[in-house]
Motif scaffolding. Structure first.
Motif, PDB file in Angstrom:
ATOM      1  N   GLU A   1       0.644  -1.291   0.250  1.00  0.00           N
ATOM      2  CA  GLU A   1       0.034  -0.339   0.174  1.00  0.00           C
ATOM      3  C   GLU A   1       0.715   0.709  -0.231  1.00  0.00           C
ATOM      4  N   SER A   2       1.806   1.326   0.385  1.00  0.00           N
ATOM      5  CA  SER A   2       3.069   2.409   0.709  1.00  0.00           C
ATOM      6  C   SER A   2       3.256   2.365  -0.925  1.00  0.00           C
TER       7      SER A   2
ATOM      8  N   LYS B   1      -1.180   5.391  -4.455  1.00  0.00           N
ATOM      9  CA  LYS B   1      -1.882   5.892  -3.900  1.00  0.00           C
ATOM     10  C   LYS B   1      -3.594   6.178  -5.139  1.00  0.00           C
TER      11      LYS B   1
ATOM     12  N   GLN C   1      -6.333  10.274  -5.760  1.00  0.00           N
ATOM     13  CA  GLN C   1      -6.224  11.539  -4.880  1.00  0.00           C
ATOM     14  C   GLN C   1      -6.792  12.470  -5.862  1.00  0.00           C
TER      15      GLN C   1
ATOM     16  N   ASP D   1       5.501   8.419  -1.889  1.00  0.00           N
ATOM     17  CA  ASP D   1       5.670   9.472  -1.238  1.00  0.00           C
ATOM     18  C   ASP D   1       6.681  10.067  -0.858  1.00  0.00           C
TER      19      ASP D   1
END
Length: 572
Positions: A463-464, A467, A470, A494
């Protein structure tokens, strides 16, 4: 007991009677010419009306089966009324209905069918039978529509089918001659009132080309989206050998746009007629702008037709009003198309347009947004809409309730203004909270997005690294976002990665695309992709015609994997 069965195209009925005492010879028809200020010509058989007292004698001496059946119907009605106290009134009505049905079944000419309505009262079901039989005869060329089109009895039958409630009860009174006269002059508008769509569609084949166009326009005015009727109209208009003039082309396209009805064959026929009619037109710009507006509403993208229409406007630019220019630009922006005459349009029309040329603020907003999509907006034009004063004008005109589409356009232009010389944007600083609204995708698009995310999670399970959904400050939402390295491996989304490729995935469904010979994204989606590219994203468009949720998960995963490899390879 004798049973007769007759089956029409879309209805069937069974008639049962105890005995038949009337001969089967057909009635002889003749034309009755009205005297003085009488009604229109009626096609009638040799019928003579009589009173109930003389029914028996008239029936016995008549050789016409319709006359005999009519008088028998009257006799049964009278006897039914006399016996209603002992046996109930329903019996007489039932016998009368059977007699009328028998008359309809035995009728073999237009005169005999219409005579049924002339000598007795018919109900709605029987009126539908008569109109349906006439329509079927017309479609197989047994009779001509002109044989009964102007007959007041036929028009009144259609009117009976088109009215409901108290109007339907009133129409059963034959004494209402004024209503019948009013219906006669309506050029078969009664077709539109027939509640049985299949039966109304049968009548279309017998109409002339102008009449069919009139019916289509009337459907759009009444917001009556009858698919059987529209399909019948589209087929018969497209196959009609007659020519369409410029106004008729515009009327048809506008009716289709208002009804949100698309027919590729009919639209192609109209576009072919436009090429021929444009050469004849020398001074009429209104129908051309109408055609362009309708093509934009239909999202029908035909480069040849658009080039010809815009070329005519460029050659006659002195006729183009500011409001017409706004409609032209909005259609081109919606279709995401820049015609070959765009340079002339810019020099002769766009260069001289200003906010003062438009009465409504919303029209100026649409014009500047259209110029933004077409990538020919200047700083002054953007500055004129991206300020608090203009925003308040929009709110006042809408009584404080701005449409989401207006807010989207303002956000689009605010994002573009960052890279347009001379553009100043002060709107977000003062009205940021009022501009942002949630953009909810349609049900069909949500299904596509879910299918894409399932495939993406199979490729990038962490999941990191991904995204989803958005919301941007540019007026739209990114369906998914990820970062890939040179080996097409995912990186944390990120963080900034100098050697990574940041990819924005946008799913595009049917409504995001223009249809026609040149299928492409519409102007809204094309602008969204351009804005993302300006922000440093590599945009991956996933159109509905390439990516389907009905495909197996493995096939969808392979589709995304292939697209990712292509993007990373092109970057290297």
């Amino acid at each position: 007991m004798i049973t007769l069965r007759r089956f029409g195209r879309s209805f069937g009925y069974c008639l049962t009677a105890r005995s038949y005492s009337t001969p089967t010879s057909a009635a002889t028809a003749k034309i009755i010419v009205p005297e003085g200020n009488g009604d229109r010509n009626k096609v009638q058989p040799n019928l003579t009306r009589t009173t109930a007292a003389g029914v028996n004698g008239a029936t016995a001496g008549s050789k016409n089966p319709i006359v005999a059946a009519a008088f028998a119907s009257l006799r049964n009605e009278e006897s039914g009324r006399e016996d209603s106290n002992t046996r109930g009134g329903a019996s007489g009505d039932s016998k009368q209905d059977l007699q009328v049905d028998e008359m309809i079944l035995k009728a073999s000419t237009v005169a005999e069918l219409l005579a049924v309505a002339d000598v007795t009262k018919v109900n709605r079901k029987q009126a539908l039978k008569i109109v349906s039989i006439l329509a079927e005869w017309s479609s197989i060329k047994k009779v001509k529509l002109s044989d009964f089109e102007s007959d007041s009895r036929f028009v009144e039958l259609c009117g009976l089918l088109g009215r409901t409630g108290s109007q339907r009860m009133a129409s059963s009174n034959r004494a209402a001659a004024s209503k019948a006269t009013e219906l006669q002059g309506d050029d078969l508008q009664t077709v539109l009132g027939i509640t049985a769509n299949d039966e109304a569609a049968k009548l279309i084949a017998g109409l002339t080309l102008p009449q069919m166009i009139k019916v289509m326009s009337s459907l759009s005015i009444k917001k009556k989206r009858s698919i059987p009727l529209l399909r019948s109209l589209s087929f018969n208009i497209a196959s009609n050998p007659g020519h369409l003039n410029l106004k008729e082309c515009g009327d048809l396209l506008y009716a289709m746009a208002c009804l949100n009805y698309r027919d590729v064959v009919l639209t192609g026929r109209i576009c072919a007629e436009l090429d021929r009619e444009l050469t004849k037109n020398t001074d009429k710009i209104a129908p051309i702008v109408s055609v362009l507006t309708s093509l934009g509403m239909l999202r029908y993208r035909d480069g040849t037709v658009l080039d010809n229409l815009c070329g005519w406007i460029a050659s006659h630019h002195e006729l183009c009003k500011p409001s017409q220019l706004g409609s032209l630009l909005l259609s081109l922006a919606t279709l995401n198309y820049e015609p070959i005459s765009m340079d002339t349009i810019k020099a002769k029309l766009i260069a001289n347009v200003s906010e003062n040329d438009f009465i409504r603020s919303s029209d100026w907003l649409n014009t500047v947004w259209s110029l933004t999509v077409l990538n020919c907006v200047n700083g002054d034009q953007l500055s004129s809409v991206l300020n608090g004063e203009f925003f308040e004008k929009l709110q006042d005109a809408r009584r404080g309730n701005l449409q989401p589409s207006m807010k989207m356009k303002l956000l689009n232009m605010a994002a573009v203004a960052k890279r347009v010389p001379g553009a100043t944007e002060s709107l977000l600083a003062t009205h940021r909270t009022e501009l942002f609204v949630p953009f909810e995708p349609s049900k069909e698009k949500r299904v596509l997005v879910t299918g894409m995310l399932d495939a993406l999670k199979s490729l990038i399970p962490s999941e990191s690294m991904v995204k989803i959904s958005q919301t941007t400050t540019m007026g739209f939402t990114i369906d998914a976002e990820c970062v890939l390295d040179k080996k097409c491996l995912p990186l944390p989304v990120d963080k900034e990665h100098e050697q990574g490729t940041r990819i924005a995935l946008l799913v595009h469904d049917y409504h995001d695309m223009c249809q026609g010979p040149h299928v492409s994204l519409n102007g809204i989606q094309a602008l969204n992709m351009r804005l993302l590219e300006q922000e440093g994203y590599t945009v991956l468009s996933i159109p509905y015609n390439e990516f389907s949720t009905s495909d197996k998960l493995l096939k969808r995963v392979e589709y995304l994997q292939k697209k990712f490899k292509s993007i990373v390879t092109s970057k290297q």
